[in-house]
Design a protein around this motif. Structure first.
Motif, mmCIF file in Angstrom:
data_model
loop_
_atom_site.group_PDB
_atom_site.id
_atom_site.type_symbol
_atom_site.label_atom_id
_atom_site.label_comp_id
_atom_site.label_asym_id
_atom_site.label_seq_id
_atom_site.Cartn_x
_atom_site.Cartn_y
_atom_site.Cartn_z
ATOM 1 N N LEU A 118 -12.246 13.856 5.496
ATOM 2 C CA LEU A 118 -12.681 13.019 4.368
ATOM 3 C C LEU A 118 -14.172 12.703 4.426
ATOM 4 O O LEU A 118 -14.868 12.747 3.409
ATOM 5 C CB LEU A 118 -11.885 11.709 4.327
ATOM 6 C CG LEU A 118 -12.298 10.805 3.172
ATOM 7 C CD1 LEU A 118 -11.638 11.272 1.880
ATOM 8 C CD2 LEU A 118 -11.927 9.360 3.426
ATOM 9 N N SER A 119 -14.643 12.405 5.630
ATOM 10 C CA SER A 119 -16.051 12.021 5.782
ATOM 11 C C SER A 119 -16.966 13.156 5.305
ATOM 12 O O SER A 119 -17.917 12.925 4.553
ATOM 13 C CB SER A 119 -16.324 11.686 7.242
ATOM 14 O OG SER A 119 -17.633 11.252 7.388
ATOM 15 N N VAL A 158 0.847 -1.212 0.000
ATOM 16 C CA VAL A 158 0.000 0.000 0.000
ATOM 17 C C VAL A 158 0.873 1.250 0.000
ATOM 18 O O VAL A 158 0.694 2.164 -0.822
ATOM 19 C CB VAL A 158 -0.949 0.012 1.234
ATOM 20 C CG1 VAL A 158 -1.630 1.366 1.380
ATOM 21 C CG2 VAL A 158 -2.006 -1.076 1.106
ATOM 22 N N ALA A 182 -4.423 5.681 9.830
ATOM 23 C CA ALA A 182 -5.537 5.862 10.773
ATOM 24 C C ALA A 182 -6.303 4.550 10.950
ATOM 25 O O ALA A 182 -6.969 4.337 11.958
ATOM 26 C CB ALA A 182 -6.476 6.948 10.264
ATOM 27 N N SER A 183 -6.211 3.660 9.934
ATOM 28 C CA SER A 183 -6.957 2.394 10.000
ATOM 29 C C SER A 183 -6.198 1.297 10.746
ATOM 30 O O SER A 183 -6.726 0.228 11.006
ATOM 31 C CB SER A 183 -7.265 1.896 8.579
ATOM 32 O OG SER A 183 -6.106 1.347 7.989
ATOM 33 N N VAL A 184 -4.942 1.599 11.093
ATOM 34 C CA VAL A 184 -4.108 0.566 11.712
ATOM 35 C C VAL A 184 -4.533 0.303 13.160
ATOM 36 O O VAL A 184 -4.831 1.239 13.900
ATOM 37 C CB VAL A 184 -2.622 1.013 11.677
ATOM 38 C CG1 VAL A 184 -1.744 0.101 12.512
ATOM 39 C CG2 VAL A 184 -2.139 1.051 10.240
ATOM 40 N N LEU A 231 -4.896 8.096 5.924
ATOM 41 C CA LEU A 231 -6.070 7.272 6.254
ATOM 42 C C LEU A 231 -5.677 5.822 6.496
ATOM 43 O O LEU A 231 -6.236 5.156 7.357
ATOM 44 C CB LEU A 231 -7.095 7.357 5.124
ATOM 45 C CG LEU A 231 -7.798 8.702 5.066
ATOM 46 C CD1 LEU A 231 -8.399 8.953 3.708
ATOM 47 C CD2 LEU A 231 -8.861 8.775 6.156
ATOM 48 N N PHE A 232 -4.682 5.352 5.729
ATOM 49 C CA PHE A 232 -4.231 3.982 5.930
ATOM 50 C C PHE A 232 -3.686 3.816 7.353
ATOM 51 O O PHE A 232 -4.040 2.867 8.056
ATOM 52 C CB PHE A 232 -3.155 3.609 4.901
ATOM 53 C CG PHE A 232 -2.547 2.258 5.131
ATOM 54 C CD1 PHE A 232 -3.292 1.108 4.921
ATOM 55 C CD2 PHE A 232 -1.249 2.134 5.592
ATOM 56 C CE1 PHE A 232 -2.747 -0.140 5.161
ATOM 57 C CE2 PHE A 232 -0.692 0.893 5.827
ATOM 58 C CZ PHE A 232 -1.450 -0.250 5.616
ATOM 59 N N GLU A 279 1.503 4.101 -3.118
ATOM 60 C CA GLU A 279 1.258 5.543 -3.006
ATOM 61 C C GLU A 279 2.537 6.345 -3.233
ATOM 62 O O GLU A 279 2.503 7.472 -3.726
ATOM 63 C CB GLU A 279 0.682 5.885 -1.614
ATOM 64 C CG GLU A 279 -0.648 5.230 -1.298
ATOM 65 C CD GLU A 279 -1.709 5.524 -2.336
ATOM 66 O OE1 GLU A 279 -1.720 6.631 -2.891
ATOM 67 O OE2 GLU A 279 -2.510 4.617 -2.627
ATOM 68 N N GLU A 281 -4.108 9.403 1.405
ATOM 69 C CA GLU A 281 -4.428 7.975 1.501
ATOM 70 C C GLU A 281 -3.529 7.291 2.535
ATOM 71 O O GLU A 281 -3.972 6.397 3.257
ATOM 72 C CB GLU A 281 -4.289 7.306 0.137
ATOM 73 C CG GLU A 281 -5.085 6.030 0.090
ATOM 74 C CD GLU A 281 -5.411 5.578 -1.329
ATOM 75 O OE1 GLU A 281 -5.236 4.395 -1.578
ATOM 76 O OE2 GLU A 281 -5.818 6.404 -2.145
ATOM 77 N N GLN A 293 -15.602 13.190 -2.745
ATOM 78 C CA GLN A 293 -14.238 12.651 -2.809
ATOM 79 C C GLN A 293 -13.781 12.504 -4.266
ATOM 80 O O GLN A 293 -12.639 12.828 -4.599
ATOM 81 C CB GLN A 293 -14.197 11.293 -2.109
ATOM 82 C CG GLN A 293 -12.824 10.792 -1.807
ATOM 83 C CD GLN A 293 -12.846 9.399 -1.186
ATOM 84 O OE1 GLN A 293 -12.018 8.575 -1.486
ATOM 85 N NE2 GLN A 293 -13.783 9.119 -0.313
ATOM 86 N N GLU A 294 -14.684 12.012 -5.119
ATOM 87 C CA GLU A 294 -14.341 11.845 -6.539
ATOM 88 C C GLU A 294 -14.050 13.195 -7.186
ATOM 89 O O GLU A 294 -13.096 13.328 -7.957
ATOM 90 C CB GLU A 294 -15.482 11.147 -7.293
ATOM 91 C CG GLU A 294 -15.554 9.643 -7.082
ATOM 92 C CD GLU A 294 -16.368 9.234 -5.875
ATOM 93 O OE1 GLU A 294 -16.688 10.110 -5.034
ATOM 94 O OE2 GLU A 294 -16.689 8.047 -5.740
#
Lengths: 247, 106
Positions: free
Chosen positions: A55-56, A8, A120-122, A117-118, A12, A114, A67-68
């Motif tokens: 992001l939300s 990942v 943040a997901s850990v 956020l990655f 990036e 990204e 986001q798009e």
């Protein structure tokens, strides 16, 4: 080492590495101080953290397509900066500090958000393992950027050609990516795929992933994506022709 | 040109009313529910994805050419299709081991 984390982060970092090599070469060739890239990096990191943190809210815009829209605008913005830089490289005009600055800010916002956020997901439990694996991915991606920078310099009298071909490949990939974001948001029409080269080079393979991360290789493009790619090259070549006339 | 505004409004309203089929997916404990979604062939559909986890996840599919990050405890939408009959795998890039799913067009 965690392979997924490495993949990942590397994915990036690769595009940022390729674009970084072009920006460093532009600074070198256009006699612009590299400090502008450092400022770009700082503002880009701040921007990516802001983008990641909100992001939300951004995703909720325009009936969940915010986001798009933002990602497509960033991709188009970087493409325009690459056009400006290619024009200056070929015409030997004075380098644009603002194009280099905005290009670096947008690259780091795009790639950095990204990663933000990655991470943040850990999960807390394996945070250090993930961080270390990510740093290895970051180092490999950055090394590729450094290698490319010296490869451009070592190409002697062809360095400008090598730089603009690289800028064209990445730029066309960015416009293709922008079209994909707008198809995903239902702004551009989704169409049947034009061809399928999955049998020749899968996007899941190592080479496929490398090409997808750097020049946005797409094994199953639709007509809209192919047109976006062709239009990008058309704009790029027309700009270079104009630049050659101004040289 | 005054006639243009109501015409555009009418077309937008008609488009909204016509709508597109919607399918909902939830992300819970880094897994997709349901993990198999059957959609009609040749029709554009809207996937509504609810991330019930606290952490972000990235919905990605090579076959669908789709990629979107969904913040923790957030909802988003992705348009897919029109698709030919077949199976289209998707996954959560941040949790590859568990977050796997399939869109089936039939």
């Amino acid at each position: 080492m965690l392979v997924n984390t490495f993949t990942v982060v590397l994915g990036e970092t690769l595009e940022a590495g390729v674009l970084g090599s072009l920006l460093f070469y532009s600074c070198h060739s256009l006699n612009v101080s590299r400090k502008v890239l450092i400022f770009g990096l700082i503002f880009g990191i701040m921007g990516s953290a802001l983008y990641g943190a909100y992001l939300s809210e951004i995703s909720d815009w325009f009936d969940y397509t915010g986001q798009e829209w933002v990602n497509a605008l960033i991709s188009i913005g970087v493409f325009i900066c690459l056009i400006v830089l290619a024009f200056q490289l070929v015409s030997h005009k004075k380098g644009s500090v603002s194009a280099l600055f905005f290009c670096s800010v947008m690259i780091f916002v795009h790639e950095g958000s990204e990663l933000y956020l990655f991470y943040a997901s850990v999960q807390q439990a394996n945070f250090w393992q993930v961080l270390l694996s990510g740093l290895v991915g970051l180092a490999v991606g950055a090394s590729l950027g450094v290698l490319l920078y010296y490869a451009i310099l070592l190409s002697g009298r062809y360095q400008t050609h090598v730089a603009w071909v690289l800028a064209g490949l990445v730029g066309a990939g960015l416009l293709l990516q922008a079209s994909q974001y707008l198809i995903q948001a239902d702004v551009l029409p989704a169409m049947e795929m034009l061809w399928n080269t999955e049998w020749l080079l899968s996007e899941r393979s190592s080479t496929g992933q490398l090409l997808t991360a750097t020049i946005r290789y797409e094994s199953t493009p639709s007509l809209v994506e192919a047109v976006a790619y062709a239009v990008a090259w058309g704009i790029f070549l027309a700009t270079l022709k104009g630049a050659a006339l101004h040289a | 040109m005054k006639w243009l505004t109501p015409l555009v409004a009418f077309l937008l309203a008609a488009d909204a009313l016509a709508g597109k089929p919607q399918f909902e997916i939830e992300i819970k404990n880094h897994m997709f529910y349901p993990d198999r979604v059957v959609v009609p062939v040749g029709t554009k559909v809207r996937l509504i994805i609810h991330n019930r986890d606290d952490k972000p996840e990235e919905f990605e599919s090579f076959e669908l050419n789709r990629e979107k990050v969904i913040a923790g405890n957030a909802t988003t939408a992705i348009f897919i299709g029109p698709l030919s009959a077949g199976e289209y795998p998707f996954f959560g890039e941040f949790n590859l081991e568990t977050a796997q799913g399939m869109i089936i067009a039939e």
